[in-house]
Motif scaffolding. Structure first.
Motif, PDB file in Angstrom:
ATOM      1  N   LEU A 149     -10.528 -11.889 -14.397  1.00 27.83           N
ATOM      2  CA  LEU A 149      -9.526 -12.624 -14.483  1.00 27.83           C
ATOM      3  C   LEU A 149      -8.540 -13.126 -13.758  1.00 27.83           C
ATOM      4  N   ALA A 150      -8.325 -14.795 -13.636  1.00 24.01           N
ATOM      5  CA  ALA A 150      -6.989 -15.109 -13.008  1.00 24.01           C
ATOM      6  C   ALA A 150      -7.925 -15.517 -11.962  1.00 24.01           C
ATOM      7  N   ARG A 193      -3.240  -4.692  -9.990  1.00 22.01           N
ATOM      8  CA  ARG A 193      -2.000  -3.665 -10.161  1.00 22.01           C
ATOM      9  C   ARG A 193      -2.021  -2.888 -11.117  1.00 22.01           C
ATOM     10  N   HIS A 201      -4.990   2.297  -1.767  1.00 20.30           N
ATOM     11  CA  HIS A 201      -4.657   1.451  -2.090  1.00 20.30           C
ATOM     12  C   HIS A 201      -5.036   1.337  -0.350  1.00 20.30           C
ATOM     13  N   SER A 205      -7.644  -2.392  -0.037  1.00 14.80           N
ATOM     14  CA  SER A 205      -8.497  -3.289   0.025  1.00 14.80           C
ATOM     15  C   SER A 205      -7.764  -4.082   0.836  1.00 14.80           C
ATOM     16  N   GLY A 206      -6.701  -4.604   0.574  1.00 12.68           N
ATOM     17  CA  GLY A 206      -5.950  -5.583   1.794  1.00 12.68           C
ATOM     18  C   GLY A 206      -5.714  -5.120   3.225  1.00 12.68           C
ATOM     19  N   PRO A 224      -1.670 -11.340 -11.414  1.00 14.36           N
ATOM     20  CA  PRO A 224      -0.697 -10.573 -11.345  1.00 14.36           C
ATOM     21  C   PRO A 224       0.018  -9.510 -12.438  1.00 14.36           C
ATOM     22  N   GLY A 231      -6.865 -17.781  -9.295  1.00  9.09           N
ATOM     23  CA  GLY A 231      -6.058 -17.678  -8.209  1.00  9.09           C
ATOM     24  C   GLY A 231      -7.146 -17.885  -6.988  1.00  9.09           C
ATOM     25  N   THR A 281       3.348  -8.887 -14.698  1.00  5.10           N
ATOM     26  CA  THR A 281       4.110  -9.590 -15.187  1.00  5.10           C
ATOM     27  C   THR A 281       3.915  -8.646 -16.465  1.00  5.10           C
ATOM     28  N   PHE A 307       0.645  -1.373  -0.025  1.00  7.70           N
ATOM     29  CA  PHE A 307       0.214  -0.157   0.028  1.00  7.70           C
ATOM     30  C   PHE A 307       1.067   1.428  -0.194  1.00  7.70           C
ATOM     31  N   THR A 353      -8.396  -4.658  -8.347  1.00  9.39           N
ATOM     32  CA  THR A 353      -7.983  -4.638  -6.910  1.00  9.39           C
ATOM     33  C   THR A 353      -6.475  -4.925  -7.015  1.00  9.39           C
ATOM     34  N   ALA A 399       0.927 -19.109  -9.848  1.00 10.39           N
ATOM     35  CA  ALA A 399       0.197 -19.964 -10.367  1.00 10.39           C
ATOM     36  C   ALA A 399      -1.118 -20.349  -9.603  1.00 10.39           C
TER      37      ALA A 399
HETATM   38  P1  NAD Z   1      -2.196 -16.055  -7.010  1.00  8.36           P
HETATM   39  O1  NAD Z   1      -0.908 -16.338  -7.130  1.00  8.36           O
HETATM   40  O2  NAD Z   1      -3.417 -17.211  -5.748  1.00  8.36           O
HETATM   41  O3  NAD Z   1      -3.300 -15.701  -7.436  1.00  8.36           O
HETATM   42  C1  NAD Z   1      -2.897 -15.797  -9.652  1.00  8.36           C
HETATM   43  C2  NAD Z   1      -3.033 -16.573 -10.601  1.00  8.36           C
HETATM   44  O4  NAD Z   1      -2.711 -15.177 -11.680  1.00  8.36           O
HETATM   45  C3  NAD Z   1      -2.668 -17.687 -10.387  1.00  8.36           C
HETATM   46  O5  NAD Z   1      -4.144 -18.343 -10.787  1.00  8.36           O
HETATM   47  C4  NAD Z   1      -2.171 -17.445 -11.887  1.00  8.36           C
HETATM   48  O6  NAD Z   1      -2.611 -18.940 -12.508  1.00  8.36           O
HETATM   49  C5  NAD Z   1      -2.879 -16.760 -12.957  1.00  8.36           C
HETATM   50  N1  NAD Z   1      -2.242 -15.939 -13.993  1.00  8.36           N
HETATM   51  C6  NAD Z   1      -0.981 -15.396 -13.844  1.00  8.36           C
HETATM   52  N2  NAD Z   1      -0.885 -15.061 -15.107  1.00  8.36           N
HETATM   53  C7  NAD Z   1      -1.519 -15.154 -15.758  1.00  8.36           C
HETATM   54  C8  NAD Z   1      -2.276 -14.711 -17.327  1.00  8.36           C
HETATM   55  N3  NAD Z   1      -0.793 -13.756 -17.916  1.00  8.36           N
HETATM   56  N4  NAD Z   1      -2.736 -14.502 -17.554  1.00  8.36           N
HETATM   57  C9  NAD Z   1      -3.679 -14.976 -16.736  1.00  8.36           C
HETATM   58  N5  NAD Z   1      -3.673 -15.926 -14.899  1.00  8.36           N
HETATM   59  C10 NAD Z   1      -2.919 -15.397 -15.313  1.00  8.36           C
HETATM   60  O7  NAD Z   1      -2.698 -14.347  -6.640  1.00  8.36           O
HETATM   61  P2  NAD Z   1      -3.945 -13.776  -5.453  1.00  8.36           P
HETATM   62  O8  NAD Z   1      -3.475 -14.186  -4.554  1.00  8.36           O
HETATM   63  O9  NAD Z   1      -5.375 -13.855  -6.268  1.00  8.36           O
HETATM   64  O10 NAD Z   1      -3.821 -12.355  -5.865  1.00  8.36           O
HETATM   65  C11 NAD Z   1      -3.678 -11.979  -7.295  1.00  8.36           C
HETATM   66  C12 NAD Z   1      -3.133 -10.685  -7.089  1.00  8.36           C
HETATM   67  O11 NAD Z   1      -3.924  -9.382  -6.948  1.00  8.36           O
HETATM   68  C13 NAD Z   1      -0.880 -10.910  -6.471  1.00  8.36           C
HETATM   69  O12 NAD Z   1      -0.746 -10.323  -7.836  1.00  8.36           O
HETATM   70  C14 NAD Z   1      -1.514  -9.436  -6.067  1.00  8.36           C
HETATM   71  O13 NAD Z   1      -0.823  -8.398  -6.830  1.00  8.36           O
HETATM   72  C15 NAD Z   1      -3.041  -8.749  -6.179  1.00  8.36           C
HETATM   73  N6  NAD Z   1      -2.869  -8.219  -4.497  1.00  8.36           N
HETATM   74  C16 NAD Z   1      -3.748  -7.164  -4.291  1.00  8.36           C
HETATM   75  C17 NAD Z   1      -4.188  -6.752  -3.227  1.00  8.36           C
HETATM   76  C18 NAD Z   1      -4.811  -5.517  -2.281  1.00  8.36           C
HETATM   77  O14 NAD Z   1      -4.056  -4.828  -1.474  1.00  8.36           O
HETATM   78  N7  NAD Z   1      -4.777  -4.909  -3.875  1.00  8.36           N
HETATM   79  C19 NAD Z   1      -3.628  -7.755  -1.735  1.00  8.36           C
HETATM   80  C20 NAD Z   1      -2.884  -8.410  -2.537  1.00  8.36           C
HETATM   81  C21 NAD Z   1      -2.768  -8.873  -3.997  1.00  8.36           C
END
Ligand code: NAD
Length: 413
Positions: free
Chosen positions: A199-200, A286, A334, A336-337, A258, A202, A260, A99, A284, A411
């Motif tokens: 999107l994603a 990046r 920033h 949310s976390g 993330p 995770g 990348t 943050f 939320t 991942a």
């Molecule tokens: P995570 O590692 O559990 O999940 C990330 C997901 O992204 C995975 O399922 C992976 O397969 C997928 N992924 C990676 N590259 C990809 C691509 N090019 N296309 C599609 N999918 C792709 O991560 P998480 O804990 O769910 O966190 C996600 C993101 O949220 C983090 O990267 C972090 O930067 C952000 N985050 C923000 C806050 C906040 O306060 N706003 C807090 C925590 C995390």
């Protein structure tokens, strides 16, 4: 004796401690995937206190003083004359939160000749040049899962804020002292029945989809790794092989990938132009996943009906950052976390990591991002497919400090 340098966000403008709204917070006992909560030997704070600002000191002062260690806490983090940069050469440990990131680029890591451990109090260590950390044998750790649910809840709130037109309606009764129902509802819809894309999938993405399912929406997702079939069935998910395919078929998008090389500026004029007219985006994850100015353009033309989020670049953003004033935005700092609830978990996790480090004991595997010159633990599992960190994005200069960020590839776990 170790020197611990913590970069924390400034105290509230009305002073510290704030007047708390509640006397306690609920105790969370487990994480959805079975990972256990932080387990330091003790904590010297009451859960629910503001710990992430300078005076909160992440609740570490008593513990570190008792061990004869030096704790330096500052919010002055950017530029060569900052307290952070001045104290860095003699620090053994650096702690900061995403943050209010203490950017640790290669040049700063080079200056930090004593540095052995970098802790992200929270999740996401992209403010650290991980390749440089690996070269120097510096350990990088974060408090995995500590704020994942916090972010998922925040994303739900922002989706509803945008679709139902909450912020302008609120302003009609507060700032304008009006009762302008027609003005308020002329951009207000129900979420029910909409196509919502994530999107994603995770930790955060899945938590969000579980919370969205009861709203009666049609859920879509894209991830480079597909979820198990039973999860898709249970939540009624439509999987898309590409971001484009999903983007074309949804009304609302929430981003949880993330940053990348693959996701950097992913949402540019072209991809935004492929979305349905009047789409909403909540981000939320990046900020640099978006082309900053393309977002502003899409809001002006009406291609986007709204954009909300809490992530910016750089952080803090300049006073004239266009996202502060673009139409139909529901932006916040920033936050949310770093709810008070999340702070209790990541402050405890930070102490757990410090206790391990100071006792020469292993740090929990799930907290590790880099160790012994390589990606490790969660870093090795979630941040890369090929075991290497890939170089990052804009290298934007935040007050003369280049944030030479390393973009990694988490991942699905
Ligand atoms: P995570 O590692 O559990 O999940 C990330 C997901 O992204 C995975 O399922 C992976 O397969 C997928 N992924 C990676 N590259 C990809 C691509 N090019 N296309 C599609 N999918 C792709 O991560 P998480 O804990 O769910 O966190 C996600 C993101 O949220 C983090 O990267 C972090 O930067 C952000 N985050 C923000 C806050 C906040 O306060 N706003 C807090 C925590 C995390």
């Amino acid at each position: 004796m170790s020197k611990i340098l913590a970069v924390l966000y400034p105290d509230p403008v009305d002073g510290y401690p704030p007047a708390y709204a509640r006397d306690s917070i609920p105790a969370v006992t487990d994480y959805p995937d079975g990972q256990t909560l932080p387990s330091p030997t003790a904590v010297d704070f009451t859960p629910g206190e503001l710990l992430g600002s300078v005076s909160g000191e992440l609740g570490l002062r008593k513990f570190l003083d008792a061990g004869g260690h030096e704790l330096v806490v500052t919010s002055d983090k950017d530029g060569p004359d900052s307290v952070f940069e001045r104290e860095l050469p003699s620090a053994d440990v650096v702690i900061s939160q995403p943050f209010w990131p203490g950017y640790l680029d290669a040049a700063r890591i080079e200056k930090a000749q004593n540095l052995k451990l970098v802790i992200t109090a929270g999740i996401g260590s992209d403010h650290v040049d991980l390749d440089a950390a690996m070269r120097r044998g510096i350990t990088v750790a974060e408090v995995t899962y500590s704020n994942s649910i916090s972010v998922a809840e925040h994303a739900i709130m922002l989706i509803l804020d945008l679709v139902r037109n909450f912020v302008p309606s609120h302003e009609w009764v507060t700032a304008e002292r009006g009762w302008n129902i027609a003005d308020s509802v002329s951009r207000s819809y129900d979420l029910e029945g909409m196509d919502v894309g994530v999107l994603a999938a995770g930790r955060i993405g899945v938590a969000l989809m579980k919370r969205l399912a009861p709203f009666g929406v049609h859920l879509h997702y894209h991830d480079r790794r597909r979820l198990p079939a039973d999860v898709e069935r249970e939540l009624g998910l439509v999987f898309h092989e590409s971001v484009e395919s999903m983007a074309k078929n949804i009304d609302v998008l929430s981003i949880h990938a993330p940053l990348t090389n693959e996701t950097h500026h992913l949402f540019d004029d072209e991809l935004l132009g492929k979305m349905r007219r009047g789409s909403y985006i909540v981000n939320t994850a990046r900020a640099e996943i978006m082309d900053r100015d393309a977002v502003v353009r899409a809001l002006h033309t009406g291609q986007l009906a709204g954009y909300a989020g809490d992530v910016w670049y750089p952080q803090p953003p300049e006073a004239d950052h266009p996202w502060r004033t673009m139409p139909h935005n529901a932006m916040t700092p920033h936050i949310s976390g770093t709810s008070l609830s999340a702070q209790a978990r990541y402050a405890a996790g930070t102490r757990e990591i410090l206790e391990s480090f100071l006792d020469n004991a292993p740090i929990r595997d799930e907290y590790l991002i880099v160790e012994g010159g390589a990606l490790a633990g969660t870093g090795a599992k979630s941040y890369s497919t090929d075991g290497s960190a890939s170089p990052g994005s804009s290298g934007h200069s935040a007050n003369a400090v280049t944030a030479d960020r390393k973009c990694l590839s988490p991942a699905f776990d």
